[in-house]
Motif scaffolding. Structure first.
Motif, PDB file in Angstrom:
ATOM      1  N   PHE A 103       2.903  -4.197  -9.111  1.00 17.71           N
ATOM      2  CA  PHE A 103       2.855  -3.931 -10.551  1.00 17.71           C
ATOM      3  C   PHE A 103       1.483  -4.275 -11.146  1.00 17.71           C
ATOM      4  CE2 PHE A 103       7.627  -3.968 -10.477  1.00 17.71           C
ATOM      5  CZ  PHE A 103       7.756  -2.648 -10.871  1.00 17.71           C
ATOM      6  N   ILE A 104       0.817  -5.269 -10.572  1.00 12.07           N
ATOM      7  CA  ILE A 104      -0.545  -5.591 -11.025  1.00 12.07           C
ATOM      8  C   ILE A 104      -1.459  -4.401 -10.694  1.00 12.07           C
ATOM      9  CG2 ILE A 104      -2.544  -7.124 -10.684  1.00 12.07           C
ATOM     10  CD1 ILE A 104      -0.447  -9.373 -10.072  1.00 12.07           C
ATOM     11  N   PHE A 105      -1.265  -3.867  -9.486  1.00 16.09           N
ATOM     12  CA  PHE A 105      -2.012  -2.678  -9.038  1.00 16.09           C
ATOM     13  C   PHE A 105      -1.743  -1.500  -9.987  1.00 16.09           C
ATOM     14  CE2 PHE A 105      -1.787   1.315  -6.606  1.00 16.09           C
ATOM     15  CZ  PHE A 105      -3.018   1.337  -5.955  1.00 16.09           C
ATOM     16  N   CYS A 106      -0.468  -1.318 -10.359  1.00 19.20           N
ATOM     17  CA  CYS A 106      -0.100  -0.228 -11.275  1.00 19.20           C
ATOM     18  C   CYS A 106      -0.788  -0.384 -12.622  1.00 19.20           C
ATOM     19  CB  CYS A 106       1.419  -0.211 -11.501  1.00 19.20           C
ATOM     20  SG  CYS A 106       2.336   0.399 -10.089  1.00 19.20           S
ATOM     21  N   GLY A 107      -0.829  -1.627 -13.117  1.00 20.37           N
ATOM     22  CA  GLY A 107      -1.462  -1.890 -14.398  1.00 20.37           C
ATOM     23  C   GLY A 107      -2.932  -1.490 -14.387  1.00 20.37           C
ATOM     24  N   ASN A 135      -0.746   3.866   0.546  1.00  9.66           N
ATOM     25  CA  ASN A 135      -1.940   4.264   1.294  1.00  9.66           C
ATOM     26  C   ASN A 135      -3.057   3.219   1.238  1.00  9.66           C
ATOM     27  OD1 ASN A 135      -1.107   6.773   2.314  1.00  9.66           O
ATOM     28  ND2 ASN A 135      -1.421   7.740   0.335  1.00  9.66           N
ATOM     29  N   THR A 136      -2.789   2.105   0.554  1.00  6.46           N
ATOM     30  CA  THR A 136      -3.795   1.041   0.441  1.00  6.46           C
ATOM     31  C   THR A 136      -3.685   0.118   1.653  1.00  6.46           C
ATOM     32  OG1 THR A 136      -3.619   1.109  -1.963  1.00  6.46           O
ATOM     33  CG2 THR A 136      -4.624  -0.844  -1.041  1.00  6.46           C
ATOM     34  N   SER A 137      -4.829  -0.239   2.230  1.00 11.07           N
ATOM     35  CA  SER A 137      -4.812  -1.118   3.403  1.00 11.07           C
ATOM     36  C   SER A 137      -4.403  -2.532   3.001  1.00 11.07           C
ATOM     37  CB  SER A 137      -6.196  -1.163   4.060  1.00 11.07           C
ATOM     38  OG  SER A 137      -7.106  -1.827   3.191  1.00 11.07           O
ATOM     39  N   ALA A 138      -3.914  -3.307   3.977  1.00 10.26           N
ATOM     40  CA  ALA A 138      -3.488  -4.692   3.727  1.00 10.26           C
ATOM     41  C   ALA A 138      -4.640  -5.509   3.138  1.00 10.26           C
ATOM     42  CB  ALA A 138      -2.992  -5.314   5.028  1.00 10.26           C
ATOM     43  N   GLN A 142      -4.925  -7.530  -0.812  1.00  7.18           N
ATOM     44  CA  GLN A 142      -5.024  -8.990  -0.924  1.00  7.18           C
ATOM     45  C   GLN A 142      -5.332  -9.516  -2.331  1.00  7.18           C
ATOM     46  OE1 GLN A 142      -7.528 -10.698   2.090  1.00  7.18           O
ATOM     47  NE2 GLN A 142      -5.997 -10.445   3.681  1.00  7.18           N
ATOM     48  N   PRO A 143      -6.323  -8.951  -3.057  1.00  8.89           N
ATOM     49  CA  PRO A 143      -6.606  -9.476  -4.400  1.00  8.89           C
ATOM     50  C   PRO A 143      -5.392  -9.426  -5.325  1.00  8.89           C
ATOM     51  CG  PRO A 143      -8.310  -7.915  -3.720  1.00  8.89           C
ATOM     52  CD  PRO A 143      -7.219  -7.839  -2.704  1.00  8.89           C
ATOM     53  N   TYR A 144      -4.586  -8.335  -5.203  1.00 12.74           N
ATOM     54  CA  TYR A 144      -3.398  -8.194  -6.043  1.00 12.74           C
ATOM     55  C   TYR A 144      -2.326  -9.203  -5.628  1.00 12.74           C
ATOM     56  CZ  TYR A 144      -5.826  -3.809  -6.927  1.00 12.74           C
ATOM     57  OH  TYR A 144      -6.779  -2.889  -7.250  1.00 12.74           O
ATOM     58  N   GLU A 145      -2.221  -9.421  -4.301  1.00 11.74           N
ATOM     59  CA  GLU A 145      -1.224 -10.373  -3.807  1.00 11.74           C
ATOM     60  C   GLU A 145      -1.579 -11.809  -4.204  1.00 11.74           C
ATOM     61  OE1 GLU A 145      -1.202  -9.099   0.245  1.00 11.74           O
ATOM     62  OE2 GLU A 145       0.270  -7.529  -0.151  1.00 11.74           O
ATOM     63  N   LYS A 146      -2.887 -12.121  -4.199  1.00 13.56           N
ATOM     64  CA  LYS A 146      -3.324 -13.466  -4.612  1.00 13.56           C
ATOM     65  C   LYS A 146      -3.013 -13.706  -6.094  1.00 13.56           C
ATOM     66  CE  LYS A 146      -6.967 -14.220  -1.186  1.00 13.56           C
ATOM     67  NZ  LYS A 146      -8.401 -14.107  -0.909  1.00 13.56           N
ATOM     68  N   LYS A 147      -3.289 -12.689  -6.915  1.00 13.34           N
ATOM     69  CA  LYS A 147      -3.028 -12.826  -8.353  1.00 13.34           C
ATOM     70  C   LYS A 147      -1.526 -12.978  -8.602  1.00 13.34           C
ATOM     71  CE  LYS A 147      -4.098 -10.930 -12.885  1.00 13.34           C
ATOM     72  NZ  LYS A 147      -4.606  -9.826 -13.686  1.00 13.34           N
TER      73      LYS A 147
END
Length: 207
Positions: A103-107, A135-138, A142-147
Motif C-alpha cells: 500500500f505504501i508502494f501504491c501511494g 513485477n518488482t524485484s525483492a 525493500q525500502p517499502y518493506e522497511k517503512k
C-alpha cells in the motif's frame, strides 16, 4: 485477507501483458541484473506510447482472450461459504492499522498510473498497481518493506496504550451489530480502495 481461493484470477489488461513481456525479455538478456523498477516502468510506459496499433494488437488479443476466460470462469464460479465479508464495527478512537509495503508502494505510484491512463477505473488502477508490484524485484521492494515495518512497530505501541486506556476506562467500546452483507461482485475492489484510502491517510499522518 479472507479472500476466496477458488475465485477466478482477475483479468489482465493489454498493457499488463506488455509489461510482463518486457520483464521476461529483460530477464533473458540480463538474468543476474537487478531491476530499478521506477526506471523500468518509465521505459515500458514510453515504449508503449510510441508503439503502433498493429504492435499493440497482439497484447490486446491476449487481454481479450483473458477477459473471455475470466467471464467464462465467473459464470461457473460459486462463492465458497463464509467468503463474503461483513463490515466490522470500528472504534473511531482506535489506532489506525498501518499500511503494508504494497500500500505504501501504491501511494507512491497511484498518481503516476492515473496520470498515464486517466480513463482507468479505480478497480483497473488497483489491478495495474498489483501487476507493477508483482513485477518488482525483492531488492526494490525493500525500502517499502522497511517503512511498513517501522509503521507497524509504531502502531503496536499505540495499540498497547489504547488497550490499557480502554481497560481503565470501562472495558472499551461495545461492538455494534454487523451490517448486512454486500454483494460479492465489487467487494474486493471496494474494500481494497477503502483500505488504500485509509493507508494514504496514515502516510500523511506519519509524515
Amino acid at each position: 485477507m479472507g479472500k476466496d481461493p477458488t475465485k477466478p484470477r482477475g483479468k489482465m489488461s493489454s498493457y499488463a501483458y506488455f509489461v510482463q513481456t518486457c520483464r521476461e525479455e529483460h530477464k533473458k538478456k540480463h538474468p543476474d541484473a537487478s531491476v530499478n523498477f521506477a526506471e523500468f516502468s518509465k521505459k515500458c510506459s514510453e515504449r508503449w506510447k510510441t508503439m503502433s496499433a498493429k504492435e499493440k494488437g497482439k497484447f490486446e488479443d491476449l487481454a481479450k482472450q483473458d477477459k473471455a476466460r475470466y467471464e467464462r470462469e465467473m459464470m461457473s464460479y460459486v462463492p465458497a461459504r463464509g467468503s463474503k465479508k461483513k463490515k466490522k464495527y470500528k472504534d473511531p478512537n482506535a489506532p489506525k492499522r498501518p499500511p503494508s509495503a504494497f500500500f505504501i508502494f501504491c501511494g507512491e505510484f497511484r498518481p503516476k498510473v492515473k496520470g498515464e491512463s486517466p480513463g482507468l477505473s479505480i478497480g483497473d488502477v488497483a489491478k495495474r498497481l498489483g501487476e507493477m508490484w508483482n513485477n518488482t524485484s525483492a531488492e526494490d521492494k525493500q525500502p517499502y518493506e522497511k517503512k511498513a515495518a517501522k509503521l507497524k512497530e509504531k502502531y503496536e505501541k499505540e495499540v498497547a496504550a489504547y488497550r490499557s486506556k480502554s481497560k481503565t476506562g470501562g472495558g472499551g467500546p461495545a461492538k455494534a451489530p454487523a451490517k448486512a452483507e454486500k454483494k460479492d461482485d465489487d467487494d474486493d475492489d471496494e474494500d481494497e480502495d477503502d483500505e488504500e484510502e485509509e493507508d494514504d491517510d496514515d502516510e500523511d499522518d506519519d509524515e
